[in-house]
Design an enzyme around this catalytic site. Structure first.
Site, PDB file in Angstrom:
ATOM      1  CG  ASP A 183      -6.001   2.341   7.356  1.00  0.00           C
ATOM      2  OD1 ASP A 183      -5.179   1.721   6.673  1.00  0.00           O
ATOM      3  OD2 ASP A 183      -6.541   3.406   7.005  1.00  0.00           O
TER       4      ASP A 183
ATOM      5  CE  LYS B 250      -5.997   0.101   1.020  1.00  0.00           C
ATOM      6  NZ  LYS B 250      -7.444   0.413   0.876  1.00  0.00           N
TER       7      LYS B 250
ATOM      8  CB  CYS C 222      -1.005   0.022   1.147  1.00  0.00           C
ATOM      9  SG  CYS C 222      -2.318   1.252   0.839  1.00  0.00           S
TER      10      CYS C 222
HETATM   11  C1  RUB Z   1      -4.216   3.367   3.093  1.00  0.00           C
HETATM   12  C2  RUB Z   1      -3.515   2.362   3.950  1.00  0.00           C
HETATM   13  C3  RUB Z   1      -2.235   2.819   4.615  1.00  0.00           C
HETATM   14  C4  RUB Z   1      -2.567   3.326   6.036  1.00  0.00           C
HETATM   15  C5  RUB Z   1      -1.379   4.002   6.681  1.00  0.00           C
HETATM   16  O1  RUB Z   1      -5.485   2.920   2.657  1.00  0.00           O
HETATM   17  O2  RUB Z   1      -3.969   1.266   4.175  1.00  0.00           O
HETATM   18  O3  RUB Z   1      -1.337   1.761   4.720  1.00  0.00           O
HETATM   19  O4  RUB Z   1      -3.641   4.248   5.967  1.00  0.00           O
HETATM   20  O5  RUB Z   1      -1.022   5.118   5.918  1.00  0.00           O
HETATM   21  P1  RUB Z   1      -6.336   3.885   1.696  1.00  0.00           P
HETATM   22  P2  RUB Z   1      -0.287   6.392   6.573  1.00  0.00           P
HETATM   23  O6  RUB Z   1      -5.502   4.184   0.501  1.00  0.00           O
HETATM   24  O7  RUB Z   1      -7.571   3.077   1.372  1.00  0.00           O
HETATM   25  O8  RUB Z   1      -6.681   5.122   2.501  1.00  0.00           O
HETATM   26  O9  RUB Z   1       0.964   5.879   7.190  1.00  0.00           O
HETATM   27  O10 RUB Z   1      -0.026   7.315   5.400  1.00  0.00           O
HETATM   28  O11 RUB Z   1      -1.221   7.000   7.570  1.00  0.00           O
END
Ligand code: RUB
Length: 320
Positions: A194, A205, A125
């Site tokens: 998340d 993800k 992701c």
């Molecule tokens: C994004 C996702 C990321 C986490 C962490 O999913 O799964 O791995 O949100 O990201 P989507 P961060 O694209 O569906 O929002 O470290 O940038 O918070």
């Protein structure tokens, strides 16, 4: 209106990634508080609560979103006038936004220490927190390379490889199903989160759990980079994280789906990786084993279990 605009952008994933979503929601509440005209304190509170609910309803899984909204809205708690409430929201929002950015910088420095010279890293992701560790290790002069997955169906891997490329990091781009085939060439997996539940499970993800499973089988360490506001306080009292199910046409175009009346597309956007597949969670407060999630929830989110008990009671009464 700023709240509707931000909510639409989060829903359509123009703003995405748990950290960015949280900061955007905090900024929207701040700007909304500044734009609401003169009215009674009760009307102001009602207006802010409506805005908070609109933002929270956009995406159900990233706990950073309700956490950020909760942090900003507590700025209203002790206010006796609209002006005090407004200042409370603005101050809380600005503090949250800057501390969340600092958190990623601290995670980068701590996470980079777990990356050795010569390491091959796999990421899944597009996580700002996970990439910050990789980029920091590269900046420190470590010779590293990265496997980045495609991330079906929304292809967030394309954002990841652009970022890695721009940082000058040697990157191999693979389809999600190639993880098992390359895992023996990998020294370390780093992903974002998340949500982190009280038992140390990580919600991220879709596909992350398969990556973790492959890493576990190959004895490859699995590191999660997650700010403390991604930990989910309500899991302390048994609340489950809701996994977002997105439209089937992200996976299969409508014109094909229409020709397949017996086929239903399922499109869960996130999955759950159990704590036993995770070696370390790197937070801005330090690197912890997943089993310490409870401590983070209690100490750093600062919300006592009593608050949840009373919120459950209020909700219970409400539903009766
Ligand atoms: C994004 C996702 C990321 C986490 C962490 O999913 O799964 O791995 O949100 O990201 P989507 P961060 O694209 O569906 O929002 O470290 O940038 O918070």
């Amino acid at each position: 209106m700023i709240v509707t605009e931000t909510a639409d952008k989060i829903k359509s994933m123009e703003i995405r990634g748990a950290g960015r979503i949280a900061r955007a929601a905090a900024a929207a509440l701040r700007d909304h508080a500044l734009s609401v005209g003169d009215q009674s304190l009760a009307a102001f509170l009602q207006e802010m609560e409506r805005a908070a609910a609109t933002l929270i309803a956009t995406r159900p899984t990233a706990v950073s979103l309700p956490n950020a909204v909760h942090i900003v809205m507590t700025g209203i708690n002790a206010a006796k006038t609209v002006e005090e409430a407004r200042v409370g929201v603005v101050t809380r929002a600005d503090t949250f936004i800057s501390s969340s950015q600092h958190a990623v910088e601290r995670i980068a420095r701590i996470g980079a220490r777990h990356i050795r010279d010569g390491d091959v890293i796999l990421t899944h992701c597009n996580s700002e927190a996970a990439l910050s560790c990789i980029i920091e290790a590269h900046r420190e002069g470590k010779e590293i390379s990265v496997y980045a997955t495609e991330v079906r169906p929304r292809n967030q891997g394309l954002i990841t490889i652009r970022t890695l490329n721009d940082a000058g990091i040697k990157t191999m781009f693979i389809v999600d199903s190639a993880v098992r085939s390359v895992i023996n060439d990998v020294d370390l997996v780093i992903v974002g989160a998340d949500a982190v539940t009280v038992n140390g499970a990580v919600v991220n993800k879709i596909g992350t759990a398969q990556v973790a499973h492959a890493a576990h089988g190959a004895r490859v360490n699995m590191v999660v980079a997650a700010e403390t506001y991604k930990f989910a306080p309500r899991t302390l009292l048994g609340e489950l994280i809701r996994i977002e199910e997105r439209p089937g046409n992200e996976v299969l175009p409508d014109e094909i789906a229409r020709t397949l009346p017996y086929v239903t597309v399922r499109n869960p956007a996130f999955d759950v990786t159990p704590a036993e597949y995770i070696d370390l969670i790197v937070t801005e407060e330090g690197a912890i084993p997943p089993q310490m999630a409870y401590v983070i929830i209690k100490e750093y989110l600062g919300w006592g279990i009593e608050e949840f008990h009373s919120s459950l009671e209020v909700n219970g009464r409400h539903e009766e």
